[in-house]
Every structure is written in C-alpha cells, then in structure tokens.
Design a protein around this motif. Structure first.
Motif, mmCIF file in Angstrom:
data_model
loop_
_atom_site.group_PDB
_atom_site.id
_atom_site.type_symbol
_atom_site.label_atom_id
_atom_site.label_comp_id
_atom_site.label_asym_id
_atom_site.label_seq_id
_atom_site.Cartn_x
_atom_site.Cartn_y
_atom_site.Cartn_z
ATOM 1 N N ARG A 115 0.844 -1.209 0.000
ATOM 2 C CA ARG A 115 0.000 0.000 0.000
ATOM 3 C C ARG A 115 0.875 1.254 0.000
ATOM 4 N N ALA A 116 2.007 1.174 0.704
ATOM 5 C CA ALA A 116 2.921 2.318 0.729
ATOM 6 C C ALA A 116 3.466 2.582 -0.670
ATOM 7 N N LEU A 117 3.794 1.515 -1.397
ATOM 8 C CA LEU A 117 4.379 1.708 -2.724
ATOM 9 C C LEU A 117 3.346 2.206 -3.721
ATOM 10 N N LEU A 118 2.121 1.674 -3.624
ATOM 11 C CA LEU A 118 1.085 2.081 -4.583
ATOM 12 C C LEU A 118 0.472 3.422 -4.219
ATOM 13 N N GLY A 119 0.668 3.844 -2.975
ATOM 14 C CA GLY A 119 -0.011 5.050 -2.523
ATOM 15 C C GLY A 119 -1.499 4.781 -2.351
#
Lengths: 254, 275
Positions: A115-119
């Motif tokens: 989720r952090a990478l995809l925003g």
C-alpha cells in the motif's frame, strides 16, 4: 516524570575527534518537555537533534529514546523514527506532490509495504490527512502542489506531516530560520500548543534569543560541544546569553 | 608595520598581469585553431573530399531525383503493416530500455550508491559498455543470436537506449534535492518507500522527457535497423532501392518523414502535458 530522550556522554565528530562537534553531552529531556536548544552556528545543535533519530550516529556515548537505545540496528532505528517527527528548516517537502500527499507521507511507515508503494490510502487515512491540514489551517490547499505555497504554509504542511506520524517526540531543526517574524511566532506557538494539548515532547533548535525567551519552557545551550546552560525560559538572563554568544550583556539585551 | 604596496600600486600590477594572461590565452587559442584546421584538412584529403566532384555530381543527382518523381503513392496501402512494425520495434525497444535503465540508474547514482563501490561501479560499467557500441552493431550481434526479423531490432534498441537513458536518469537522480529523502527516512520509511515517494516524484519530469526523446529517436533508428534486416519500412526502402523502383522509394521516404513528424508532434504534446 519519565525520560523521553537521554544523552549520555555523547561525542560526535565529522572530521575526527580533534574537531568534535559534541564533546560529551549529558542531558535528559522529560516526556512532554518543550525544550529549546540555543547555541552559535556550528555548535552542534543540529547534530544533537540528528543523534535522536539516528540520522547521525555518535562515535561515543549513547542516546536513549523512550527506553530504546538508538543504534544502527535497522528495525530499532525505524521503530524510533516512526514515533519521532522531524521538522526541517528547509521544510523538506516533496515539491511535486500536493499538500495532502505530503501529509500522507507521514503515515507511510505504518502502512503495509504494497500500500505504501502504490499510494493506496484508505478513505479513513485521507480523511485523517485532511483533518490534520484543517488543524494547521490549510484544508483549502489540500490539492495544491506544495511548491505553490508560501514558506509559512510549507512549514505548516511540515507540521501536519509530522503529526500524521502520531509522534511522541517532535524534533524541529531551526524551523523558523527562513520565515518572517509573524509567521515564525505562528509556527512556534502552534508547536507549543501541540506539545501542551497532546503531551508531545518537543525539542527545537533556534537562534533567535527573543523567541527562546518567550516560548521556551526549558532552554538548553551548547558551548564547545558540551551542555553549557540548562534553565527555564523565564530565567534566561543576559549573562546566559553572553556565555552562549560571547556578547556583552548590553548588546545581547538590544 | 611598514606599508605594503597593494597590487594596483605595484609596477605592472593588476593591469600588467591581466595583459600577460590575455596574451597567453590568445596564443593558445590560435594554436588550438591551427591544430583543429590541420586535422580537418588531413581528414578531407584522406577521404578525398572535393567540391569539384560534388559539382560534377549534381547532374546525376538531379537525374536520380527526377527518376523518383512522381512518387508512386499506390504502394502506400501495402506499406501500412510495415509502418506498424517499425513503430512497434521503436515502442518496445524504448519501453524495455526505460524500465531496465531506471534500475541501473539507481545503482549508478552517486548520491544513492556512491558509497557501495560494488553496485555503483558495476552499474556505471554496464551503462558505459551498453553505450559504447552503436545500435547497428548490437543488431548484428542479436541477429546472430535470434535470427533475422524485428526481434533483434527490439533487442538492439533496448540495449543501446538503456545505456543512453541510464546515464541521463542517473544524472537526474543525482540532481535531486536531498531534503525530501531525508524527511522520508526520518519518518522511518524503508528504502523502497523512500525511493517511491521522495525520489520518483522529483525525477519523473526528466524521466518522461528523456524517454520520449528516446522514443522519437528510436523511431528513426528502427528504420535504419529495418534496412539491415529488422523488417518494417526500412526493409521496404532497401528492397525498393535494390529493384530500382525509385518512385516507390520516394513514396516511402515521404511516408517516413510523415511518420517521424507525427511521432515528434505526439510526444511533444505529451511532454507539455506532463511537465
């Protein structure tokens, strides 16, 4: 009262022990303290702050944050950094992102990796980000890119980003050095009320004596790499200032 | 304490030094100019460049151009699939190059891996090797590996563009403001999250610009690669030339010009929107 941050015999140097910036700092900052660090440029104010979240590692001595010793150990360090917000003189916002996105950056470490990478932020997280912007009076700027904001607004986004981390400690490295007097007072009083309302420990490095006197509940000063002064803001005397800056008391008063 | 004469007061002071220095650069410039002219002259002789021969060749040139006229546009419908092939080669070659070069660029960025000699040195080395051979040479190598057709063309463009883009991307990464990276690290974010949120947004405009320039240039290169066997319009041009169908040749050349102009136009529009 329990200790939020403890420095024990901290030594740090960027160019070998002969030119040490910190030469044995012993200092305890209590939980909920609103503490201002004074000192001439190059006296190690920033270095002291950076030791707290491991951006700088002392070559001797220990720093303890909420009972955990700051080390190079990755997960310990990241654990400490998650709850230690940093406010920078140059704001250090991501210019091409919006105010809201910058605030959401403060929540990234608590998100699962993908989720952090995809925003991929949830509606609740976005709502919390907006609420934080509302608290600093910038809700209507949420979707504006931060490079379009003024210095004071940028620093308020910086504060909102720090609060998004749900910190127990806030470190502010010369947060008002590039701001005008009115905006500076606004930023400092925001930080003080955050400290009072949420019980967050706040440590600020400053070089304006007047602000230190009017906002600092506790004032410490570094001189030649050691703790030279540790007093209450109201008790900061011209003699203290003379010691810190090497000015005559008359000139310091003016 | 005795009075030290300042530079201006000393005989042959500031002015004198200046004049001397100016004369030195003047003679140096002349020397360089003579050397450059000498090299050019020698090369012209070696290549037997001569204005006379060019002037004498003008009638043949006109004759050749006349043979191309009028262009035979009737062949164009049959060439549409060749255009698609050429564009596809360019598109795939560029896409693969962008993806791979970004990874190599991260390793080759001094501010990220400068302290890790293994990763930094390896990435820099790979990038310079990829760049040092022209794509035509890579195409010959890949034809030997996977046979004729568009596929070796794609591989050749990928490899060469990767070297070019990797260097530019690495420079873009080295030029970022370190502040946001420091801020993200200070929140306790991991390396990938930091790259994604502090570095990617900052290098995005450059990456998009360079990649689109590369795409434009790769469309042109795809024609050339077609002439050595990678298919597409370049191949059709080569065939028409060999069969002396000059009116077809001129139609293909016009088609190439239109295709390149269209791609350039589209990519400049995309660039304007993104930056």
């Amino acid at each position: 009262m329990t200790a939020a941050i403890t420095f024990e015999d901290v030594h740090q140097s960027y160019r070998g022990p002969d030119q040490a910036v910190l030469r044995g700092v012993d200092l305890t900052i209590e939980e909920g303290d609103f503490c201002i660090i004074l000192g001439r440029s190059g006296m190690g104010k920033s270095t002291l702050l950076r030791c707290v979240n491991g951006l700088v590692q002392p070559y001797q001595g220990t720093v303890t944050v909420a009972g955990r010793q700051v080390s190079r150990h990755k997960s310990t360090l990241r654990g400490i950094r998650r709850r230690t917000g940093v406010i920078f003189q140059g704001y250090n916002l991501v210019n091409r992102l919006t105010a809201l996105q910058n605030v959401l950056c403060g929540m990234l470490p608590d998100l699962p990796g993908y989720r952090a990478l995809l925003g991929a932020f949830t509606a609740a997280e976005i709502e919390r980000g907006l609420a934080l912007l509302r608290d600093v009076g910038l809700e209507n700027r949420a979707d504006q890119r931060v490079d379009q904001l003024s210095g004071g607004q940028k620093q308020r986004v910086g504060i909102a980003r720090v609060l998004a981390q749900e910190p127990t400690i806030i470190l502010a490295d010369e947060p008002v050095a590039s701001l005008d007097p009115v905006t500076s007072e606004d930023i400092l009083s925001r930080l003080r009320s955050i400290s009072r309302e949420k019980g967050i420990t706040v440590v600020i490095s400053l070089h304006q004596i007047e602000y230190a006197r009017s906002y600092g509940e506790r004032i410490i000063a570094l001189l030649d790499g050691r703790l030279a002064i540790d007093t209450r803001g109201s008790e900061l005397s011209p003699e203290h200032i003379d010691r810190i800056y090497g000015l005559s008391p008359e000139r310091a008063r003016g | 304490m005795t009075h030290e004469p300042t530079t201006a007061e000393r005989p042959g002071g500031v002015r004198g030094i200046d004049r001397g220095r100016r004369r030195a650069t003047w003679t140096r410039d002349i020397t360089i100019a003579i050397a450059v002219l000498a090299i050019l002259g020698w090369a012209a002789n070696d290549l037997s460049l001569s204005p006379d021969r060019f002037v004498q060749g003008i009638p043949s040139l006109i004759d050749f151009l006349a043979k191309m006229f009028p262009p035979d546009f009737s062949v164009i419908p049959g060439l549409l699939s060749a255009i698609v092939t050429t564009l596809s080669v360019a598109l795939w070659g560029t896409t693969l190059a962008v993806v791979i070069s970004l990874f190599l660029a991260l390793g080759a960025a001094r501010n990220l891996f400068g302290s890790n000699r293994l990763i930094y040195g390896f990435s820099r080395f790979i990038l310079s090797v990829l760049r040092s051979l022209p794509d035509l040479v890579w195409a010959l190598i890949f034809v030997a590996a996977v046979g004729l057709g568009p596929f070796p063309g794609v591989l050749a463009l990928t490899v060469y563009s990767c070297g070019e883009l990797g260097k530019l991307h690495a420079e873009a990464i080295e030029n970022i403001d370190p502040g946001p990276t420091e801020a993200l690290e200070s929140t306790g974010a991991g390396a990938f999250t930091t790259i994604r949120w502090a570095i990617v947004p900052q290098v995005m405009p450059e990456v998009v610009t360079y990649s689109l320039y590369r795409l434009e240039s790769n469309v042109r290169h795809a024609f050339i690669l077609g002439m050595v066997g990678a298919g597409g319009l370049g191949f059709e041009l080569q065939v028409a030339m060999k069969l002396f169908k000059y009116q077809e040749v001129s139609a293909i050349i016009i088609l190439i010009i239109l295709t390149v102009a269209t791609i350039d136009f589209i990519s400049s529009r995309i660039r304007a929107r993104i930056i």
